[in-house]
Design a protein around this motif. Sequence first.
Motif, PDB file in Angstrom:
ATOM      1  N   LEU A 193      -6.834 -13.766  -7.870  1.00 43.11           N
ATOM      2  CA  LEU A 193      -5.420 -13.842  -7.682  1.00 43.11           C
ATOM      3  C   LEU A 193      -5.143 -14.261  -6.098  1.00 43.11           C
ATOM      4  N   ARG A 194      -5.903 -13.599  -5.156  1.00 43.87           N
ATOM      5  CA  ARG A 194      -5.673 -13.961  -3.765  1.00 43.87           C
ATOM      6  C   ARG A 194      -6.193 -15.275  -3.620  1.00 43.87           C
ATOM      7  N   GLU A 195      -7.410 -15.992  -4.037  1.00 48.06           N
ATOM      8  CA  GLU A 195      -7.868 -17.143  -3.776  1.00 48.06           C
ATOM      9  C   GLU A 195      -6.516 -18.144  -4.255  1.00 48.06           C
ATOM     10  N   GLN A 196      -6.060 -17.892  -5.360  1.00 44.88           N
ATOM     11  CA  GLN A 196      -4.962 -18.587  -5.982  1.00 44.88           C
ATOM     12  C   GLN A 196      -3.927 -18.841  -4.932  1.00 44.88           C
ATOM     13  N   ILE A 197      -3.414 -17.620  -4.320  1.00 47.19           N
ATOM     14  CA  ILE A 197      -2.175 -17.479  -3.545  1.00 47.19           C
ATOM     15  C   ILE A 197      -2.658 -18.383  -2.015  1.00 47.19           C
ATOM     16  N   GLU A 198      -3.921 -18.122  -1.601  1.00 43.78           N
ATOM     17  CA  GLU A 198      -4.476 -18.659  -0.207  1.00 43.78           C
ATOM     18  C   GLU A 198      -4.736 -20.054  -0.431  1.00 43.78           C
ATOM     19  N   LYS A 199      -4.614 -20.815  -1.598  1.00 46.12           N
ATOM     20  CA  LYS A 199      -4.761 -22.163  -1.683  1.00 46.12           C
ATOM     21  C   LYS A 199      -3.596 -22.761  -0.963  1.00 46.12           C
ATOM     22  N   ILE A 200      -2.432 -21.918  -0.939  1.00 50.08           N
ATOM     23  CA  ILE A 200      -1.252 -22.602  -0.431  1.00 50.08           C
ATOM     24  C   ILE A 200      -0.744 -22.011   1.088  1.00 50.08           C
ATOM     25  N   VAL A 201      -0.868 -20.442   1.012  1.00 48.29           N
ATOM     26  CA  VAL A 201      -0.574 -19.646   2.288  1.00 48.29           C
ATOM     27  C   VAL A 201      -1.740 -18.830   2.454  1.00 48.29           C
ATOM     28  N   LYS A 202      -2.042 -18.543   3.651  1.00 51.13           N
ATOM     29  CA  LYS A 202      -2.911 -17.367   4.040  1.00 51.13           C
ATOM     30  C   LYS A 202      -2.071 -15.916   4.202  1.00 51.13           C
ATOM     31  N   LEU A 203      -2.984 -15.029   3.718  1.00 46.96           N
ATOM     32  CA  LEU A 203      -2.120 -13.533   3.893  1.00 46.96           C
ATOM     33  C   LEU A 203      -3.222 -12.787   4.557  1.00 46.96           C
ATOM     34  N   SER A 204      -2.661 -11.857   5.200  1.00 47.05           N
ATOM     35  CA  SER A 204      -3.443 -10.717   5.869  1.00 47.05           C
ATOM     36  C   SER A 204      -3.729  -9.670   4.700  1.00 47.05           C
ATOM     37  N   ASP A 205      -4.741  -8.883   4.982  1.00 44.88           N
ATOM     38  CA  ASP A 205      -5.224  -8.004   3.817  1.00 44.88           C
ATOM     39  C   ASP A 205      -3.725  -7.098   3.477  1.00 44.88           C
TER      40      ASP A 205
END
Length: 188
Positions: free
Chosen positions: A5-17
């Motif tokens: 799920l994190r990879e899916q989101i981070e294809k568009i926006v970078k998130l901190s932990d």
Amino acid sequence: MEEFLREQIEKIVKLSDDEFSFALSHFSFKALKKHQYLVQAGDPAPNDHFVVKGLLRSFYIDEQGKTHIMQFAMEDWWISDPQAYFNKTNAILNIDCLEDTQLYYISIENREKLCAELQKMEYFFMKKSNAGYIALQRRILSLMSQKAEERFTQFVTLYPSLLQRLPKALIASYLGISRETLSRMPLT
């Protein structure tokens, strides 16, 4: 699975932990078996679903009992009944599992809270919605203007892995052609 799920989101926006943990707290997880319904027409459909593993289809059954496949969703794709989800009404679509399935889901209320608190996620969902609108437009134009063989070629080009995972009858239904017409087409 959380990393997927994190990879899916981070294809568009970078998130901190911390941002990802906060976002993840708005999602729930569900596992379903092949042939199990995720959504049934006439029932509430309060969630949008991200596929971690498996394959689903959304479809509509018309008054004559004919099934019209709207969408397939495999790993890394989203699926819901958008009208029911956004308008908080009962579903007009059915969504069932074509394979054993694992997914994350988010309610419209949790999505709105998440987007209000973390603007990056609002941007993420906007980008995903736009991509969905573009895919839907491409599909409608294809059904309106392309010959059966052109629709099949486009399907194979866009979704080559689905050719091995779906029965030919479902591919034919999705393309709006008969199983016999599909069987006469060369597999690319």
